[in-house]
Design an enzyme around this catalytic site. Structure first.
Site, PDB file in Angstrom:
ATOM      1  N   SER A  54       6.238   5.630  -9.293  1.00  0.00           N
ATOM      2  CA  SER A  54       6.370   4.832 -10.515  1.00  0.00           C
ATOM      3  C   SER A  54       6.241   5.698 -11.763  1.00  0.00           C
ATOM      4  CB  SER A  54       5.284   3.756 -10.568  1.00  0.00           C
ATOM      5  OG  SER A  54       5.269   2.991  -9.391  1.00  0.00           O
TER       6      SER A  54
HETATM    7  N1  SAH Z   1       2.521   4.124  -5.206  1.00  0.00           N
HETATM    8  C1  SAH Z   1       3.556   5.075  -4.807  1.00  0.00           C
HETATM    9  C2  SAH Z   1       4.943   4.588  -5.084  1.00  0.00           C
HETATM   10  C3  SAH Z   1       5.285   3.352  -4.328  1.00  0.00           C
HETATM   11  S1  SAH Z   1       7.000   3.103  -3.982  1.00  0.00           S
HETATM   12  C4  SAH Z   1       3.315   6.420  -5.459  1.00  0.00           C
HETATM   13  O1  SAH Z   1       2.364   6.581  -6.211  1.00  0.00           O
HETATM   14  O2  SAH Z   1       4.103   7.342  -5.181  1.00  0.00           O
HETATM   15  C5  SAH Z   1       6.759   1.726  -2.895  1.00  0.00           C
HETATM   16  C6  SAH Z   1       6.305   2.119  -1.519  1.00  0.00           C
HETATM   17  O3  SAH Z   1       5.982   0.930  -0.838  1.00  0.00           O
HETATM   18  C7  SAH Z   1       7.379   2.816  -0.689  1.00  0.00           C
HETATM   19  O4  SAH Z   1       6.896   4.020  -0.203  1.00  0.00           O
HETATM   20  C8  SAH Z   1       7.646   1.820   0.442  1.00  0.00           C
HETATM   21  O5  SAH Z   1       7.970   2.437   1.682  1.00  0.00           O
HETATM   22  C9  SAH Z   1       6.331   1.080   0.516  1.00  0.00           C
HETATM   23  N2  SAH Z   1       6.338  -0.245   1.118  1.00  0.00           N
HETATM   24  C10 SAH Z   1       7.261  -1.215   1.028  1.00  0.00           C
HETATM   25  N3  SAH Z   1       6.868  -2.310   1.706  1.00  0.00           N
HETATM   26  C11 SAH Z   1       5.642  -2.021   2.246  1.00  0.00           C
HETATM   27  C12 SAH Z   1       4.710  -2.746   3.054  1.00  0.00           C
HETATM   28  N4  SAH Z   1       4.946  -4.005   3.475  1.00  0.00           N
HETATM   29  N5  SAH Z   1       3.559  -2.134   3.405  1.00  0.00           N
HETATM   30  C13 SAH Z   1       3.294  -0.857   3.012  1.00  0.00           C
HETATM   31  N6  SAH Z   1       4.138  -0.127   2.257  1.00  0.00           N
HETATM   32  C14 SAH Z   1       5.305  -0.707   1.869  1.00  0.00           C
END
Ligand code: SAH
Length: 206
Positions: A54
């Protein structure tokens, strides 16, 4: 650090502990080699597998919304690069972070370990249903977009705990904050945002 003032203070981030954490955590260690020059730019960046880290402002705004003081246990859903988890680890006692893509979780675990974070546990699984084994949490932060606030996450909040999650359709969501007050859940809707989808039992189908 000019980017802290320009991107965070100028847009209203006031919590000095959050600002200090954003200063301390080396964001360039969490992005891909090719985009390291853009690590502190005012934007989200690709982290592989079609996922993104993000924008710094969004990380700060969501973190500030949890109102952490240092003694909390926090659940971070969507580990991605591990950057958000590192910010939370600077501000809370214990962080549990959960990622559905094993390759991203493995890379994040190695990165957090090599940076010396000892109060973060990286798990692989569907975080849309939370992680009941370590509940309740004083804060839950979801960095992926959900069609609605997952009931499981609400019920894994401690009394007085706060949940921050982007809610809405895939192309545009609103940051939503849920505060638990005993048996009551007080919900408020805030600024617009765009996140990758939360894929899981209480998120979007695959
Ligand atoms: N917080 C992260 C960015 C998140 S991007 C950072 O600091 O880099 C969103 C992430 O959520 C992705 O890696 C995706 O694979 C994950 N995601 C999506 N659905 C999910 C779920 N149900 N449980 C866990 N992770 C999930």
């Amino acid at each position: 650090m000019a980017w802290i003032d320009d991107q965070l203070v100028a847009r209203g981030i006031r919590d000095t502990r959050v600002l200090d954490a954003m200063r301390r955590v080396p964001r360039h260690e969490f992005v891909e080699h090719e985009t390291q020059g853009l690590a502190y730019a005012d934007r989200a960046l690709p982290i592989g597998d079609g996922q993104t880290i993000s924008q710094p402002y969004m990380v700060a705004a969501m973190t500030e919304a949890l109102r952490l003081h240092g003694r909390e246990r926090v659940l971070d859903v969507g580990t991605g690069s591990g950057y958000q988890a590192a910010i939370l680890a600077e501000l809370a006692r214990e962080v549990v972070t959960i990622e559905r893509r094993p390759e991203l979780a493995d890379a994040a675990r190695k990165r957090l370990d090599s940076l010396g974070y000892r109060n973060v546990r990286v798990l692989v699984g569907d975080g849309s249903v939370g992680y009941v084994d370590d509940a309740p949490y004083d804060g839950i932060l979801v960095a992926a977009a959900s069609p609605r606030v997952p009931e499981s996450l609400k019920h894994q909040l401690a009394d007085g705990g706060r949940l921050v999650i982007p809610v809405g359709p895939p192309d545009q969501q609103r940051l939503t904050i849920v505060c638990r007050d005993g048996d009551r859940f007080v919900e408020s809707v805030h600024e617009g945002c765009v996140f990758v989808p939360l894929v899981g039992a209480e998120g979007w189908p695959e």
